[in-house]
Design a protein around this motif. Sequence first.
Motif, PDB file in Angstrom:
ATOM      1  N   ASP A  68       0.826   4.007  -2.847  1.00  0.00           N
ATOM      2  CA  ASP A  68       0.760   5.423  -2.333  1.00  0.00           C
ATOM      3  C   ASP A  68       1.871   6.400  -3.103  1.00  0.00           C
ATOM      4  OD1 ASP A  68      -0.465   6.698   0.903  1.00  0.00           O
ATOM      5  OD2 ASP A  68      -0.819   7.241  -1.033  1.00  0.00           O
ATOM      6  N   TYR A  88      -6.516   7.919  10.115  1.00  0.00           N
ATOM      7  CA  TYR A  88      -7.798   7.314  10.734  1.00  0.00           C
ATOM      8  C   TYR A  88      -7.755   6.181  10.396  1.00  0.00           C
ATOM      9  CZ  TYR A  88      -9.386  11.881  12.863  1.00  0.00           C
ATOM     10  OH  TYR A  88      -9.607  13.056  13.569  1.00  0.00           O
ATOM     11  N   THR A  89      -7.692   5.630   9.115  1.00  0.00           N
ATOM     12  CA  THR A  89      -7.476   4.362   8.629  1.00  0.00           C
ATOM     13  C   THR A  89      -6.358   3.722   9.217  1.00  0.00           C
ATOM     14  OG1 THR A  89      -8.708   5.083   6.489  1.00  0.00           O
ATOM     15  CG2 THR A  89      -7.699   3.107   6.501  1.00  0.00           C
ATOM     16  N   LEU A  90      -5.464   3.900   9.137  1.00  0.00           N
ATOM     17  CA  LEU A  90      -4.227   3.265   9.572  1.00  0.00           C
ATOM     18  C   LEU A  90      -4.268   3.101  10.968  1.00  0.00           C
ATOM     19  CD1 LEU A  90      -1.919   2.927   7.705  1.00  0.00           C
ATOM     20  CD2 LEU A  90      -0.701   4.842   8.813  1.00  0.00           C
ATOM     21  N   PHE A  91      -4.644   3.862  11.821  1.00  0.00           N
ATOM     22  CA  PHE A  91      -5.060   3.804  13.344  1.00  0.00           C
ATOM     23  C   PHE A  91      -6.335   3.059  13.757  1.00  0.00           C
ATOM     24  CE2 PHE A  91      -1.201   5.659  14.006  1.00  0.00           C
ATOM     25  CZ  PHE A  91      -0.915   6.772  14.492  1.00  0.00           C
ATOM     26  N   SER A  92      -6.994   2.615  12.589  1.00  0.00           N
ATOM     27  CA  SER A  92      -8.227   1.773  12.967  1.00  0.00           C
ATOM     28  C   SER A  92      -7.843   0.305  12.681  1.00  0.00           C
ATOM     29  CB  SER A  92      -9.397   2.077  12.204  1.00  0.00           C
ATOM     30  OG  SER A  92      -9.311   1.960  10.599  1.00  0.00           O
ATOM     31  N   LEU A  93      -6.453   0.091  12.155  1.00  0.00           N
ATOM     32  CA  LEU A  93      -5.909  -1.318  12.007  1.00  0.00           C
ATOM     33  C   LEU A  93      -5.261  -1.656  13.370  1.00  0.00           C
ATOM     34  CD1 LEU A  93      -4.540  -0.713   8.481  1.00  0.00           C
ATOM     35  CD2 LEU A  93      -6.884  -1.687   8.927  1.00  0.00           C
ATOM     36  N   VAL A 119      -4.391  11.283  17.008  1.00  0.00           N
ATOM     37  CA  VAL A 119      -4.709  11.805  15.449  1.00  0.00           C
ATOM     38  C   VAL A 119      -4.745  13.358  15.485  1.00  0.00           C
ATOM     39  CG1 VAL A 119      -5.653   9.590  14.804  1.00  0.00           C
ATOM     40  CG2 VAL A 119      -7.006  11.369  16.060  1.00  0.00           C
ATOM     41  N   ARG A 148      -3.952  13.985   5.021  1.00  0.00           N
ATOM     42  CA  ARG A 148      -5.347  13.620   4.116  1.00  0.00           C
ATOM     43  C   ARG A 148      -6.205  13.076   5.204  1.00  0.00           C
ATOM     44  NH1 ARG A 148      -2.156   9.613  -0.003  1.00  0.00           N
ATOM     45  NH2 ARG A 148      -1.628   9.049   2.275  1.00  0.00           N
ATOM     46  N   ASN A 149      -5.952  12.846   6.128  1.00  0.00           N
ATOM     47  CA  ASN A 149      -6.758  12.228   7.375  1.00  0.00           C
ATOM     48  C   ASN A 149      -6.929  10.483   7.138  1.00  0.00           C
ATOM     49  OD1 ASN A 149      -7.916  14.051   8.708  1.00  0.00           O
ATOM     50  ND2 ASN A 149      -9.306  14.895   7.186  1.00  0.00           N
ATOM     51  N   THR A 150      -5.943  10.212   6.134  1.00  0.00           N
ATOM     52  CA  THR A 150      -5.990   8.785   6.165  1.00  0.00           C
ATOM     53  C   THR A 150      -5.340   7.864   7.435  1.00  0.00           C
ATOM     54  OG1 THR A 150      -3.809   8.982   4.856  1.00  0.00           O
ATOM     55  CG2 THR A 150      -6.029   8.497   3.883  1.00  0.00           C
ATOM     56  N   GLU A 206      -0.326  11.410   5.844  1.00  0.00           N
ATOM     57  CA  GLU A 206      -1.443  10.453   6.397  1.00  0.00           C
ATOM     58  C   GLU A 206      -2.204  11.522   7.554  1.00  0.00           C
ATOM     59  OE1 GLU A 206      -1.993   7.282   5.738  1.00  0.00           O
ATOM     60  OE2 GLU A 206      -0.051   6.483   5.133  1.00  0.00           O
ATOM     61  N   LYS A 226       0.683  -1.201   0.069  1.00  0.00           N
ATOM     62  CA  LYS A 226       0.071   0.006   0.070  1.00  0.00           C
ATOM     63  C   LYS A 226       0.812   1.119  -0.137  1.00  0.00           C
ATOM     64  CE  LYS A 226      -1.260   3.326   2.670  1.00  0.00           C
ATOM     65  NZ  LYS A 226      -0.565   3.894   3.913  1.00  0.00           N
TER      66      LYS A 226
END
Lengths: 114, 233, 229
Positions: free
Chosen positions: B11, B74-79, B233, B70-72, B67, B7
């Motif tokens: 990216d 949040y996605t990373l930290f939800s993993l 975040v 772009r607010n991504t 990260e 990923k």
Amino acid sequence: MYNFRMDRPIYIQIMELVKRRIVRGEYAGSLPTVRELALELEVNPNTVARAYRELEREGIIRARVGSGSFVNEEKVEELKKELVKEAFEEFLLSLKELGLEKEKIKEILEGLYD
Amino acid sequence: MNNLFVKELRDEMGWIIGIAGFVLGVNLLMYLFSGNRFISSSVSLAITSTPMYLYVFLKSIGVFKDEWDRNTIYTLFSLPIRGYEIVLTKIGVVVLEVFLYYTLALFVPYILTLPENPLGISLYEVIKMIVFFSMTASLIIPFPVFAYIVGRYSPKLKGLVTFGVLAGTGILYGKILPLLRQIFSTVPGVTISIHTTEIEISKTLPLDWFFATLLFGLILVYFSSLLIEKVEV
Amino acid sequence: MIEAIELTKIYPGVEALSDVTLEIKKGSFVGLVGPNGSGKSTFLKLLMGMLRPTSGTVTIDYRKPGWKTRKFTAYVPEIDTLYSWMRVEECIGWYSSYFNDWNKKKAEMLQSVLGIKRFRKVGELSRGFRARLRLFLALSRDAKVFLLDEPLSGIDPASRERIEEAIVKSLEGNETVIFSTHIVKEVEKLFDSVIFLKEGAVFLHRDADELRAEYGKGIEEIFREVYNE
């Protein structure tokens, strides 16, 4: 899609719905599972579960482990009486709210009878 | 973890293609216009490329900063992933970009001038140069990474804190370096040799400072991995 | 399942959560309601370990939030957080690979309910479809806890309907769900209990049906009264 009123507990409205359906004979076999009914009514299964628990407490339904819930046939007659009585009382209440005299109401009813 | 690396790679694909295009383009231009001085120009360009060092520095911050921007994040930290997975995959992608740069910058002229081989360089030497310069440039990476992550802990003035940490770790590094170099004093250096009929150059570059810096860098990476697990975040 | 003890979160100049103490039992569907800025998002982010408490504690399944608790906690953020260059299908494949609790059957069902467009890039989707996708990624898991941050806000009516339908259809009844919203209408029927947040503090935390029985009003009406003072 079933429209519930939000100003009264939903689980009570579900209980009333189930009672009406039992009286109409829709649940002659077994009752729908909690999840099935929740999906149909679009509510939280927990609320249906609560309604079922209360109905069980009232003795109207019986849960059998593993095979779901069943209508308690012995209670159905009593249930019919209860619902008719409730409907009738509501009717009487709406008539009384008209503020008319009992004799006047009787007169009108007799006229409407035909 | 390789899922994450893939990923990161995708990216960064735009930048990767950009680097490749840039190096190939410059090489092509030089090949067309500088004639027989091509290879020496190319090689010296590759070796003395301060822009690459600047790029590595900015990229190291960029891969993290993006990260958040772009607010991504949040996605990373939800993993359910560990801090080191994030840090290592991001560093890995920057290292890959560095390697790509030096490989193209040194390999392409080598291939293009293979028939004549004016500098008399063997493939082995080219590879040694690629590896050495790539890894040296990569040594920069842990510093901005660590500084940026620490900076994120500060509710305001993140930039200032990042700069401060950078300066601080730089100073610390400077002070500890002699000590660390001693640890690796027995490590042999790397020798790069160039033979032609006229010239014979053999340069031995010491590796003690290289491993010393690598050790320091790995310590920074370790702490970065710990810190990124607790950052907000 | 979820417990907060004197949980406080202060940003520079703003106290987002003040001394919040509450307990949410396993399996309940909680409506976390309040106007914007009342601390709902902050609470959910604290539960995910994305924010650290200024003071006090918060635990999820008796553990501090962190990478371990994310294994069984599904989070739907309010903002756009997905990588816009990914194709939807790739995004689903990548994201689901991190979770052992990914339920393929649920995913299939939700994919059709939510109308997930597999071959578009995430960045090309409209706001409503991005919201649907975020919800899809969370609900397709058999997670123990679901944290939904304003899943219906600012979303077109068609997407709202789909999202509501998706939530109803994916409920088994034993999940712990926190549904944060400032729009209570239509979703209040899903709430087992309601937490009203006012300026970062818990104003009310009651069983939803009990509230209805006691006040003879729906949650929406109570909401209007509470926040129009």
